[in-house]
Structures are given as structure tokens and as C-alpha cells.
Design a protein around this motif. Structure first.
Motif, short mmCIF file in Angstrom:
data_model
loop_
_atom_site.label_atom_id
_atom_site.label_comp_id
_atom_site.label_asym_id
_atom_site.label_seq_id
_atom_site.Cartn_x
_atom_site.Cartn_y
_atom_site.Cartn_z
N MET A 1 -41.81 32.64 -21.02
CA MET A 1 -41.47 34.06 -21.74
C MET A 1 -42.81 35.04 -21.75
O MET A 1 -43.12 35.88 -21.57
CB MET A 1 -42.08 33.48 -23.80
CG MET A 1 -40.68 33.22 -24.24
SD MET A 1 -38.81 34.30 -24.60
CE MET A 1 -40.31 35.44 -25.55
N THR A 2 -43.83 33.97 -21.20
CA THR A 2 -45.60 34.87 -21.34
C THR A 2 -45.59 35.50 -20.31
O THR A 2 -44.66 34.85 -18.92
CB THR A 2 -46.40 33.36 -20.78
OG1 THR A 2 -45.90 33.15 -22.19
CG2 THR A 2 -47.45 34.54 -21.14
N PRO A 150 -45.77 29.23 -42.76
CA PRO A 150 -44.87 29.23 -41.62
C PRO A 150 -44.91 29.96 -40.78
O PRO A 150 -45.45 30.76 -40.68
CB PRO A 150 -43.20 28.78 -42.13
CG PRO A 150 -42.97 28.67 -43.54
CD PRO A 150 -44.56 29.99 -44.37
N ASP A 151 -44.83 29.18 -39.28
CA ASP A 151 -45.04 30.30 -37.92
C ASP A 151 -43.30 29.46 -36.66
O ASP A 151 -43.03 28.75 -37.58
CB ASP A 151 -46.78 30.43 -37.36
CG ASP A 151 -46.44 31.31 -36.36
OD1 ASP A 151 -46.46 32.89 -36.50
OD2 ASP A 151 -46.20 31.49 -35.22
N VAL A 152 -44.10 30.20 -35.68
CA VAL A 152 -42.68 29.52 -35.07
C VAL A 152 -42.50 28.06 -35.07
O VAL A 152 -43.44 27.24 -35.23
CB VAL A 152 -42.98 29.45 -33.82
CG1 VAL A 152 -42.18 29.61 -32.43
CG2 VAL A 152 -43.11 31.06 -33.24
N ALA A 194 -39.13 38.06 -46.21
CA ALA A 194 -39.74 39.01 -46.42
C ALA A 194 -40.14 38.82 -45.08
O ALA A 194 -40.22 40.61 -45.09
CB ALA A 194 -41.04 37.89 -47.37
N THR A 195 -40.10 38.17 -43.81
CA THR A 195 -41.21 39.35 -42.36
C THR A 195 -39.84 40.06 -42.02
O THR A 195 -39.88 40.95 -41.73
CB THR A 195 -41.15 38.24 -42.19
OG1 THR A 195 -42.39 37.48 -42.67
CG2 THR A 195 -41.94 38.67 -40.12
N GLY A 196 -38.60 39.38 -42.54
CA GLY A 196 -37.22 40.63 -41.57
C GLY A 196 -37.16 41.83 -42.21
O GLY A 196 -36.98 42.88 -42.10
P1 NAD Z 1 -38.82 30.20 -36.24
O1 NAD Z 1 -39.09 29.31 -35.37
O2 NAD Z 1 -38.43 30.34 -37.48
O3 NAD Z 1 -37.84 31.26 -34.80
C1 NAD Z 1 -37.94 31.94 -33.44
C2 NAD Z 1 -36.73 31.81 -33.04
O4 NAD Z 1 -37.27 32.33 -31.32
C3 NAD Z 1 -35.83 31.12 -32.72
O5 NAD Z 1 -34.73 31.49 -33.08
C4 NAD Z 1 -35.90 30.62 -31.05
O6 NAD Z 1 -34.92 29.82 -30.62
C5 NAD Z 1 -36.60 31.49 -30.38
N1 NAD Z 1 -36.99 31.95 -29.51
C6 NAD Z 1 -38.15 30.72 -29.34
N2 NAD Z 1 -38.51 30.47 -27.47
C7 NAD Z 1 -37.65 31.77 -27.10
C8 NAD Z 1 -37.76 32.37 -25.76
N3 NAD Z 1 -38.30 32.22 -25.30
N4 NAD Z 1 -36.67 32.86 -25.68
C9 NAD Z 1 -36.63 33.67 -26.34
N5 NAD Z 1 -35.63 33.31 -27.73
C10 NAD Z 1 -36.78 32.33 -28.05
O7 NAD Z 1 -40.26 31.65 -35.74
P2 NAD Z 1 -40.15 32.95 -36.63
O8 NAD Z 1 -41.11 32.11 -37.99
O9 NAD Z 1 -38.76 33.98 -36.95
O10 NAD Z 1 -41.03 33.38 -35.53
C11 NAD Z 1 -41.37 34.55 -35.09
C12 NAD Z 1 -42.05 35.13 -34.56
O11 NAD Z 1 -42.41 36.18 -35.32
C13 NAD Z 1 -43.02 34.43 -33.42
O12 NAD Z 1 -44.13 35.78 -32.68
C14 NAD Z 1 -43.90 34.42 -34.89
O13 NAD Z 1 -45.56 34.60 -34.75
C15 NAD Z 1 -43.89 36.09 -35.74
N6 NAD Z 1 -43.72 35.73 -37.65
C16 NAD Z 1 -43.66 34.90 -38.21
C17 NAD Z 1 -43.59 35.26 -39.87
C18 NAD Z 1 -42.61 34.83 -40.67
O14 NAD Z 1 -43.01 34.79 -41.53
N7 NAD Z 1 -41.90 33.57 -39.89
C19 NAD Z 1 -44.80 36.13 -39.78
C20 NAD Z 1 -45.28 37.80 -38.84
C21 NAD Z 1 -44.57 37.04 -37.75
#
Ligand code: NAD
Length: 421
Positions: A1-2, A150-152, A194-196
Motif C-alpha cells: 500500500m505504501t 480501535p484502528d486498523v 461514527a467515522t463512516g
Molecule cells: P479496519 O481494520 O476495520 O478495515 C481496514 C480495511 O482496509 C479492511 O477492509 C482491509 O481489508 C483493508 N485493507 C487492508 N490492507 C489493505 C490494502 N493493502 N489495500 C486495500 N485495502 C486494504 O480498519 P478501519 O478502522 O476501517 O481503518 C481504516 C483507516 O481509517 C485507517 O487508516 C485508520 O487509521 C482510519 N481511521 C479509522 C477510524 C476508526 O474509527 N476506526 C477513525 C479514523 C481513521
């Protein structure tokens, strides 16, 4: 991804620092204060053993970093991912500081993570890892100090284990030590979405500014987890056609629109969005360049780079993920008149409802989902409007405007408190 420009997580930190320098110019920030804000306040690295199901012990490395606590206790998620390292966590902690300030909630910024591959671990192993990591960082967290979320690859269950471990250490229940908990443990109604929902609310405001009818738009979403999955469902509920979605295994595309609910069931059954009936399989790279009006990167950082920015078709980008766009790509998109709703604004719905959850825990209150969503809407609309106004006034990117707004609030708090002694 990077992306190539941000190879490795040092790239994320470089990006976060470059963004701060840009914002500092807009608000004429004193050099002394800039030097304070460029650094993280506290950094903890822990190495700890976890007993695996086969009886062996495995060593793991975890982090908890507080970037700034001048506006209130530190706040930020915990990530479980093989790429987690010190510089990535530093950058994410810094973004949390600005995010809380942009939506004007009384928190500082923090982030944590454990370098691990949760997909290759059993639930029992993840529980033991979580409990041991919590014990290792327990002296740094607490409802008045630092509140994880929570985060990833962490979720409400992870937060329940953290809360339980911390409470056992204290000898009494401490629900306010984490947010994003299960509802039955003091979690807030509306937190899961909430985030969505925040992404949707900022999209509504961005579309209004551009005079775009969302009923006639197509959207592509990268990541189908807590953020991307919810954003896809809520956007499709108001008539946005979701034409492309991806997860870590790849993406699917259907120009006529995907049935989001059916796709969720398909992902539950197969652990992947791939091979969804009526759609074509594509790569994550192809996904970002699909024809669409809205792009919502909601997975990992550094995916929109100077290489693919010229090829992006979307007119609005809503950054569900943290740090998905590199600084070079930002400039290209700005020149191409793409409306960027930056991460520290677009995905701030999560920290905002986390704040509501914490307030309810501390005051032993229970708010209805309507009340939570109404308060969230007020904060997201107000924050979008403030950022947009500043971007017009100063003639800068939305990202720079959001950062300028957030950094200015943190700088003001620092000036008021003074530097001790
Ligand atoms: P999650 O673990 O629920 O979902 C992550 C999603 O990304 C999964 O569908 C996974 O399959 C996908 N993914 C992982 N690696 C991938 C790749 N290489 N290519 C494409 N997709 C990939 O995590 P989340 O909580 O939905 O977080 C996603 C992002 O949102 C992160 O950057 C996180 O920091 C950010 N975020 C999350 C929140 C929250 O409340 N959960 C709040 C603010 C920001």
C-alpha cells in the motif's frame, strides 16, 4: 500500500512534518512553538512475550506515543499490523492532535500499535497479545491521561479486553479508559458507524459547495472495514452509486453500481470482496483510477502518490483513512481542482463520538443514537465550514486550512499554559 514517495513509515512522519510546516506558514507560527509541535511528547516502546496456541512463546513489539496533551488527555487508536513501527505511530499521533483540535474537542493526540499479523493469529492469541500489551502500557493510559480506541485490525472486542485488563489492574471497573467498546460495556450508540458517518457528512457539505447532486454521483471506496464499509452503506443509502470497493485482497468494479449489503454478506462468507457476482475483479491500484465523482480511500496511508494523482478521475476525495495522500500528490490534486476533504476533518467523526462515549462514561449518562448523531452532525458541518472558509480566505488547500485551524488551537493552548518552568 505504501506509495513510492513514502517508502516506509519514515515517509509518513516526513509527510506529517511537511504538512505542519505548511500550516505554520499560514498562521505565522513562532519558530519556538513550531519546534515544540514537531516533536512527540512521550514515546513508549515495549517488547513482550505472548504464549501461542502451540505452547511456544513469541516476542512482539508495541508502541504508545503521545504527541501533545496541551488541550486535554491524549486520544488515539491502536493498530495491529505487520508494518507498524515507531515513525508511523509518531505520524499518526501527530495527526490525532490536529484532528481533535479541528473538531474542537478537548483532547490531545496519541496513537499505539503492535507489529503483528492478526490474520495469522487465533482469537485466543490476539486476546493474550492485547492483554499483555495493555499491561505493558498501563501506566501511560487512563481516562484522565490517554484513552485508546480501535484502528486498523482492532475492534470493540479488543477494547473490551483492554478495559478488562486495565480494570483488573486498578481493582475496579474503568469504562472511560477506552472508547469504541461494545455497547454492553459502556460503548456509545452510534460509535461503530461514527467515522463512516463523518465521511458522509463532510461529503454532503463538499457536494453542496460544488453544487453537485449526490443522487447523480458515483463513488469508489478503498477499504471495506469499519470506515470504508460503513461509508459505503451510508452513502448508498442517500443515493450515491458505489461503483468500486476494495479490501486487502483486491477490488471489484461495476459501473452500474454494487449492492453494498449483498457485498458485505459476500465478504462475510468468503473473507474477500473479490468474485462478487455481477462485478469485475480489479487491483487496488486500478481502483483508485476508476471513473467516478467521489473517491474515499479508507484503508492504509500513502496510496495516492505523485504517480497516480494525475490519473485520478474523482472531483471530491474524502479521506476516510489517515494519511492516504502524499504531499506531492496533494499539490497535483489542488492544481487539478479536486476538492480534498482531508483526513483530519473527514474521518474525525470517530474521535468525536469517542469523545461522546467518554463523556457519557465519566458522567454515567446514556445518550440515544439520535442524540449522538445529531451532535455529530453539528460538529462535522461546523468543522467543514470553518475549514472551507479558511481555505478560501487564505487561498490554500483544504488540508493546509484544516491543519492551520488545528495547529492554531494547539498553539493557543500552549501559549496560555506557558512552558514550565
Ligand atoms: P479496519 O481494520 O476495520 O478495515 C481496514 C480495511 O482496509 C479492511 O477492509 C482491509 O481489508 C483493508 N485493507 C487492508 N490492507 C489493505 C490494502 N493493502 N489495500 C486495500 N485495502 C486494504 O480498519 P478501519 O478502522 O476501517 O481503518 C481504516 C483507516 O481509517 C485507517 O487508516 C485508520 O487509521 C482510519 N481511521 C479509522 C477510524 C476508526 O474509527 N476506526 C477513525 C479514523 C481513521
Amino acid at each position: 500500500m505504501t506509495g513510492k514517495e513514502t517508502s516506509g513509515s519514515a515517509g509518513h512522519l516526513d509527510m506529517a512534518r511537511k504538512q505542519l510546516l505548511q500550516a505554520a506558514q499560514v498562521i505565522d507560527l513562532e519558530d519556538d512553538l513550531l519546534r515544540v509541535l514537531l516533536e512527540t511528547k512521550r514515546e513508549l516502546t515495549v517488547h513482550f512475550p505472548v504464549k501461542m496456541d502451540d505452547g511456544s512463546f513469541k516476542m512482539f513489539t508495541g508502541y504508545r506515543i503521545q504527541h501533545n496533551v496541551n488541550r486535554g488527555p491524549a486520544k488515539g487508536g491502536i493498530r495491529y499490523h505487520p508494518d507498524v513501527d515507531l515513525d508511523e505511530v509518531r505520524a499518526l499521533a501527530m495527526w490525532m492532535t490536529w484532528k481533535a483540535a479541528v473538531v474542537n474537542i478537548p483532547y490531545g493526540g496519541a496513537k499505539g500499535g503492535v507489529q503483528c499479523d492478526p490474520k495469522s493469529m487465533s482469537l485466543a492469541e490476539i486476546e493474550r497479545l492485547t492483554r499483555r500489551y495493555t499491561w505493558e502500557i498501563s501506566f501511560m493510559i487512563g481516562p484522565d491521561r490517554d484513552i485508546p480506541a480501535p484502528d486498523v485490525y482492532t475492534n470493540a472486542q479488543t477494547m473490551a479486553w483492554i478495559m478488562d485488563t486495565y480494570s483488573i489492574l486498578k481493582g475496579y471497573s474503568v469504562p472511560g479508559v477506552v472508547t469504541g467498546k461494545p455497547i454492553g460495556l459502556g460503548g456509545s450508540l452510534g460509535r461503530l458507524e461514527a467515522t463512516g458517518r463523518g465521511c458522509l457528512l463532510t461529503l454532503i457539505r463538499a457536494a453542496k459547495v460544488l453544487g453537485m447532486d449526490l443522487n447523480k454521483t458515483k463513488c469508489v471506496i478503498q477499504g471495506f472495514g469499519n470506515v470504508g464499509g460503513v461509508a459505503a452503506r451510508l452513502m448508498s443509502d442517500i443515493g450515491v452509486k458505489i461503483v468500486g470497493v476494495s479490501d486487502s485482497t483486491g477490488g471489484v468494479y461495476s459501473p452500474n453500481g454494487l449492492d453494498v449489503q449483498a457485498l458485505m454478506l459476500h465478504k462475510c462468507d468468503t473473507n474477500s470482496v473479490l468474485d462478487f457476482p455481477g462485478s469485475d475483479n480489479i487491483t487496488n491500484e486500478e481502483l483508485l483510477e476508476l471513473p467516478c465523482d467521489i473517491l474515499c480511500p479508507s484503508a492504509l496511508g500513502g496510496v495516492i502518490t505523485r504517480e497516480n494523482a494525475p490519473l485520478i478521475k474523482a472531483k471530491i476525495i474524502v479521506e476516510g483513512a489517515n494519511g492516504p495522500t502524499t504531499t506531492d500528490a496533494d499539490d497535483i490534486l489542488y492544481d487539478r481542482n479536486v476538492m480534498m476533504v482531508p483526513d483530519i476533518l473527514a474521518n474525525a467523526g470517530g474521535v468525536t463520538v469517542s469523545y461522546f462515549e467518554w463523556v457519557q462514561n465519566l458522567q454515567e449518562l446514556l445518550w440515544s443514537e439520535e442524540e449522538v448523531n445529531h451532535r455529530l452532525e453539528q460538529i462535522m458541518f461546523r468543522s467543514f465550514d470553518e475549514v472551507y472558509r479558511l481555505s478560501q480566505e487564505k487561498k490554500v488547500h483544504m488540508r493546509t486550512a484544516a491543519l492551520a485551524l488545528g495547529v492554531n488551537r494547539v498553539a493557543q493552548a500552549t501559549r496560555l499554559r506557558g512552558i514550565y518552568p
